[in-house]
Design an enzyme around this catalytic site. Sequence first.
Site, short mmCIF file in Angstrom:
data_model
loop_
_atom_site.label_atom_id
_atom_site.label_comp_id
_atom_site.label_asym_id
_atom_site.label_seq_id
_atom_site.Cartn_x
_atom_site.Cartn_y
_atom_site.Cartn_z
N THR A 1 21.47 -17.65 95.14
CA THR A 1 22.11 -16.78 96.45
C THR A 1 20.72 -15.60 97.14
N GLY B 1 15.61 -15.89 88.78
CA GLY B 1 14.91 -15.76 87.68
C GLY B 1 14.22 -16.80 88.10
N GLU C 1 26.82 -15.30 88.20
CA GLU C 1 26.61 -17.15 87.97
C GLU C 1 28.49 -16.83 88.49
C1 LIG Z 1 23.50 -12.75 77.45
C2 LIG Z 1 23.59 -14.36 77.97
C3 LIG Z 1 24.70 -15.21 77.63
C4 LIG Z 1 24.40 -16.28 78.33
C5 LIG Z 1 24.23 -16.95 79.47
C6 LIG Z 1 23.44 -17.96 79.25
C7 LIG Z 1 22.52 -18.52 80.65
C8 LIG Z 1 22.51 -17.56 81.96
C9 LIG Z 1 22.01 -18.36 83.20
C10 LIG Z 1 21.37 -17.79 83.76
C11 LIG Z 1 21.68 -16.52 83.80
C12 LIG Z 1 21.03 -16.25 85.16
C13 LIG Z 1 21.07 -16.65 86.52
C14 LIG Z 1 22.38 -16.15 87.42
C15 LIG Z 1 22.13 -17.52 88.04
C16 LIG Z 1 23.33 -16.98 89.60
O1 LIG Z 1 24.31 -16.26 89.26
S1 LIG Z 1 23.73 -18.42 90.21
C17 LIG Z 1 24.55 -18.39 92.11
C18 LIG Z 1 25.73 -17.64 90.93
N1 LIG Z 1 26.77 -17.53 92.50
C19 LIG Z 1 27.64 -17.71 92.17
O2 LIG Z 1 28.71 -18.75 91.54
C20 LIG Z 1 28.61 -17.71 93.98
C21 LIG Z 1 30.02 -17.67 93.68
N2 LIG Z 1 30.57 -17.92 94.49
C22 LIG Z 1 31.15 -19.31 94.86
O3 LIG Z 1 31.70 -20.07 94.13
C23 LIG Z 1 32.76 -19.70 95.89
O4 LIG Z 1 31.61 -19.21 96.92
C24 LIG Z 1 33.65 -19.25 95.90
C25 LIG Z 1 34.22 -20.03 94.69
C26 LIG Z 1 33.84 -17.98 95.35
C27 LIG Z 1 34.32 -19.72 97.22
O5 LIG Z 1 34.01 -21.34 97.60
P1 LIG Z 1 34.71 -21.63 99.43
O6 LIG Z 1 33.60 -22.84 99.47
O7 LIG Z 1 34.48 -20.72 100.03
O8 LIG Z 1 35.87 -22.34 98.34
P2 LIG Z 1 37.08 -21.78 98.25
O9 LIG Z 1 37.60 -20.25 97.77
O10 LIG Z 1 37.95 -21.61 100.03
O11 LIG Z 1 38.34 -23.09 97.86
C28 LIG Z 1 37.77 -23.80 98.18
C29 LIG Z 1 38.00 -25.48 97.24
O12 LIG Z 1 37.21 -25.18 96.33
C30 LIG Z 1 37.42 -25.32 95.11
N3 LIG Z 1 36.71 -24.63 94.43
C31 LIG Z 1 35.77 -23.57 94.14
N4 LIG Z 1 34.71 -23.61 93.62
C32 LIG Z 1 34.59 -24.42 93.32
C33 LIG Z 1 34.07 -25.71 91.87
N5 LIG Z 1 33.13 -24.95 91.57
N6 LIG Z 1 34.12 -26.76 91.15
C34 LIG Z 1 35.03 -26.62 91.67
N7 LIG Z 1 36.21 -26.49 92.73
C35 LIG Z 1 35.68 -25.86 93.64
C36 LIG Z 1 38.77 -24.59 94.84
O13 LIG Z 1 39.16 -23.97 94.09
C37 LIG Z 1 39.80 -24.60 96.62
O14 LIG Z 1 40.10 -25.25 95.95
P3 LIG Z 1 42.35 -25.72 96.69
O15 LIG Z 1 41.28 -25.52 98.10
O16 LIG Z 1 42.84 -24.30 96.10
O17 LIG Z 1 41.79 -26.83 96.10
C1 LIG Z 2 20.33 -10.27 86.70
C2 LIG Z 2 20.88 -11.58 86.97
C3 LIG Z 2 20.32 -12.46 87.84
C4 LIG Z 2 20.65 -13.12 89.17
N1 LIG Z 2 20.00 -14.54 88.94
C5 LIG Z 2 20.36 -15.39 89.53
C6 LIG Z 2 19.67 -16.84 89.83
O1 LIG Z 2 18.66 -17.09 88.86
N2 LIG Z 2 19.99 -17.16 91.09
C7 LIG Z 2 20.55 -17.04 92.20
O2 LIG Z 2 21.04 -17.95 93.06
N3 LIG Z 2 21.49 -16.24 91.95
C8 LIG Z 2 21.09 -15.27 90.44
N4 LIG Z 2 21.70 -14.12 90.78
C9 LIG Z 2 22.83 -13.70 92.01
C10 LIG Z 2 23.97 -13.38 91.56
O3 LIG Z 2 24.30 -14.60 91.55
C11 LIG Z 2 24.61 -12.86 92.71
O4 LIG Z 2 24.74 -11.66 92.91
C12 LIG Z 2 26.61 -13.19 92.34
O5 LIG Z 2 26.77 -14.14 92.69
C13 LIG Z 2 26.78 -11.75 93.56
O6 LIG Z 2 26.99 -11.90 94.63
P1 LIG Z 2 26.41 -10.65 95.79
O7 LIG Z 2 25.34 -9.72 94.55
O8 LIG Z 2 25.80 -11.15 96.66
O9 LIG Z 2 27.76 -9.42 95.80
P2 LIG Z 2 28.63 -9.63 96.54
O10 LIG Z 2 29.72 -11.30 96.43
O11 LIG Z 2 28.16 -8.87 98.13
O12 LIG Z 2 29.79 -8.73 95.64
C14 LIG Z 2 30.00 -7.26 96.25
C15 LIG Z 2 31.80 -6.88 95.78
O13 LIG Z 2 32.13 -7.88 96.70
C16 LIG Z 2 33.66 -7.95 96.30
N5 LIG Z 2 33.80 -9.84 97.09
C17 LIG Z 2 32.85 -10.46 97.97
N6 LIG Z 2 33.69 -11.27 98.31
C18 LIG Z 2 35.04 -10.53 97.35
C19 LIG Z 2 35.68 -11.83 97.75
N7 LIG Z 2 36.32 -13.12 98.52
N8 LIG Z 2 37.44 -11.28 97.45
C20 LIG Z 2 37.34 -9.54 97.07
N9 LIG Z 2 36.05 -8.89 96.31
C21 LIG Z 2 34.98 -9.94 96.84
C22 LIG Z 2 32.97 -8.53 95.04
O14 LIG Z 2 33.92 -8.19 93.71
C23 LIG Z 2 31.88 -7.31 94.50
O15 LIG Z 2 32.58 -5.94 94.26
C24 LIG Z 2 21.54 -13.02 89.59
C25 LIG Z 2 22.11 -11.77 89.80
C26 LIG Z 2 21.76 -10.74 88.39
C27 LIG Z 2 23.01 -9.55 88.40
#
Ligand SMILES: CCCCC/C=C\C/C=C\C/C=C\C=C\C(=O)SCCNC(=O)CCNC(=O)[C@H](O)C(C)(C)COP(=O)(O)OP(=O)(O)OC[C@H]1O[C@@H](n2cnc3c(N)ncnc32)[C@H](O)[C@@H]1OP(=O)(O)O
Ligand SMILES: Cc1cc2nc3c(=O)[nH]c(=O)nc-3n(C[C@H](O)[C@H](O)[C@H](O)COP(=O)(O)OP(=O)(O)OC[C@H]3O[C@@H](n4cnc5c(N)ncnc54)[C@H](O)[C@@H]3O)c2cc1C
Length: 615
Positions: free
Chosen positions: A151, A190, A433
């Site tokens: 991110t 983190g 996530e």
């Molecule tokens: C209370 C405690 C509970 C337990 C906690 C345990 C662990 C906690 C650990 C960590 C927490 C702390 C840290 C957190 C870390 C993070 O947040 S890391 C960052 C996370 N970020 C995201 O998840 C980003 C989300 N966005 C996306 O995944 C992609 O941008 C999105 C899928 C939304 C769009 O991707 P894009 O490339 O634009 O794809 P399309 O929408 O155009 O789709 C294209 C095709 O690809 C397929 N696809 C997309 N993603 C996947 C995938 N992951 N695997 C397989 N396939 C995928 C999608 O289905 C489309 O397929 P078709 O074209 O439809 O066939």
């Molecule tokens: C506690 C915490 C720990 C984290 N730890 C990590 C980490 O260790 N590593 C890491 O890489 N990231 C980490 N993240 C980041 C996290 O993965 C992002 O916050 C998350 O992926 C959402 O992206 P954003 O914050 O940019 O929100 P945005 O994507 O800007 O979303 C904001 C709003 O826009 C809307 N939106 C965005 N795209 C669309 C769409 N295509 N269609 C409809 N609505 C849409 C969403 O639904 C949401 O309401 C952490 C976040 C938190 C809160």
Amino acid sequence: MSAKVNDDLLTERRKCEFNVEELTNYLDGGAQATQNRRKLEDKVLSTKGLFDEVPEEYLSHKEKYENAVRKAVVYYKAMKEAEDPNQTEQERANATYRSLLHAAVFKDNSPFSLHLAMFIPAILGQADEEQKKYWMKRASKMEIIGTYAQTELGHGTFIRGLETTATYDPKTEEFVLHSPTLTAYKWWPGSLAHTANYCVVMAHLYINGKSCGIQPFIVQFRDEETHQPLPGIKLGEIGAKLGFNTVNNGFLGFDQHRIPRNRMLMKNAQVLKDGTFKRSPNSKLTYGTMVYVRVVIVNGMANQLARAVTIAVRYSAVRRQSELKPDAGEPQILDYVTQQHKLFIGIASSHAFTLTAKWLTRMYQKVTADLEKGNLDELPELHAIACCLKAVTTTDTSVLVERSRTSCGGHGYMLSSNLPQIYGLVTAACTYEGENTVLMLQTARSLVKALEQAQSGKRLSPTMSYLSEKVSSRLKWDNSIDGIVKGFRRVAYGKVESAMRSMRKYVRSGLGPEDAWNMSSVQLVAASEYTSISEADIRQLQDTYEDLLGKIRPNAVGLVDAFDFRDQILNSTLGAYDGRVYERLMEEALKSPLNAEPVNQSFHKYLKPFMQGKL
Ligand SMILES: CCCCC/C=C\C/C=C\C/C=C\C=C\C(=O)SCCNC(=O)CCNC(=O)[C@H](O)C(C)(C)COP(=O)(O)OP(=O)(O)OC[C@H]1O[C@@H](n2cnc3c(N)ncnc32)[C@H](O)[C@@H]1OP(=O)(O)O
Ligand SMILES: Cc1cc2nc3c(=O)[nH]c(=O)nc-3n(C[C@H](O)[C@H](O)[C@H](O)COP(=O)(O)OP(=O)(O)OC[C@H]3O[C@@H](n4cnc5c(N)ncnc54)[C@H](O)[C@@H]3O)c2cc1C
């Protein structure tokens, strides 16, 4: 001498109609697994230095972090020493699968959490064999501490929009990492700010000016001896948050930072010395770490929800309030049907999420094994299901944990109840996530494709098969489980069909497919929610439902006792096994530094001159 258990709790435990230990064993996966978990918890929680003399809520932001690092070191060593060498990997995994041991030590999560939850899984899932061997040796021995930096300040959801660049230099066989703008700074990872010294960076790879998509790179950003940021690296902490305040979430900016070619994790895609790019069999394999963590989160929700309802149900058995009948004395608040309605769904949902997590973990393991053999057929279904279940379980858990808090009245608002902190932990999972709306729309994308395939007579995958059953719209609800499931299938089918009809209507009106999708997206999210059973429909079986509440009532304390959370893990004045709520609330209140003296210095400095009109 152990403290006297609250009489109401004693009565509740005598009333219980089932064998609590048997349910605990079932949840653990057998009596031996329960024994292993308890043995691990006994060993680790008897370690000196794991607990706070002063409750951490009275520490400053900086002191909280420093205290958490101190405990993380002690905790990690204790966990390593407690490992039973005779146990199999699976037995070890089972012992920790249900244990919330870390929650006994970290109310707001550990500064090491990303190392274990994402840095190591990213290496395992994205590194080639040689890289895996080298980096896993160092990471598993904690010689290095890592995080997962995807991110950015400007992008979290839209991975393809990430701005951090990795430009290959064939002359030096290096990648040049750069943050071209402020919004390109990695923001949120983190442990990034002051704890970790390595990270897996997701960056946009360019070779000879050509985009090669988002790729994973393992990057050292702090000196291993001095911990100083390396040249070309800007680092810092992102500031105080609703929760996660000891996770050390940070920001990181690159200024033309060079890394060797072998630091790109090359399991899926490769860059040869001369800059030849070998594409991954599926570009989404790079997103694999997120799929894994979404699966882990479902189980995490089950455990955290179980913890919250344990606190609230035990408190509700102890708390007596108001008058249900004249001259009958104050009843336990657990006798109010509204209180049962608030809490029993939480018990049931925790069990549902535990079973769902087990099912999803098996699906993940099968698909991952297939991927290793080059079979990617089931990856799209795993992605869709993992998105849906992560979103639904985190949303429902947040709602039900908050409901557990408010069901405890004012005492639920105390940090000493631990319910606010549990809420802070689980609600974060609605965002990290993959933000939940975005993930539900990913599932909707698969549902729409599946319904189109069903309508053209194609066979569907097992989890989507309900879209090919022509369920009669005149289906009669009945109260059997089969009837309820049939009802869900009918509603789910109808939601997807309605969203599809809506999109086709917009296209016929002249909108392009993207705008038609956007206009129908509220319906699309609703259709995804019905992919897994949601609580709203149960309301329609209200009479059955209220009857069920009455059946659960005598067993409610037994049901939460069966989660088998020891007091240190509940970490709560309201949820302890002995039910000595009021004594504990007072004990914790007296730990407030403000209670060290009867008159605070602010009286003499401000209040007195103010009240005497001298300020
Ligand atoms: C209370 C405690 C509970 C337990 C906690 C345990 C662990 C906690 C650990 C960590 C927490 C702390 C840290 C957190 C870390 C993070 O947040 S890391 C960052 C996370 N970020 C995201 O998840 C980003 C989300 N966005 C996306 O995944 C992609 O941008 C999105 C899928 C939304 C769009 O991707 P894009 O490339 O634009 O794809 P399309 O929408 O155009 O789709 C294209 C095709 O690809 C397929 N696809 C997309 N993603 C996947 C995938 N992951 N695997 C397989 N396939 C995928 C999608 O289905 C489309 O397929 P078709 O074209 O439809 O066939
Ligand atoms: C506690 C915490 C720990 C984290 N730890 C990590 C980490 O260790 N590593 C890491 O890489 N990231 C980490 N993240 C980041 C996290 O993965 C992002 O916050 C998350 O992926 C959402 O992206 P954003 O914050 O940019 O929100 P945005 O994507 O800007 O979303 C904001 C709003 O826009 C809307 N939106 C965005 N795209 C669309 C769409 N295509 N269609 C409809 N609505 C849409 C969403 O639904 C949401 O309401 C952490 C976040 C938190 C809160």
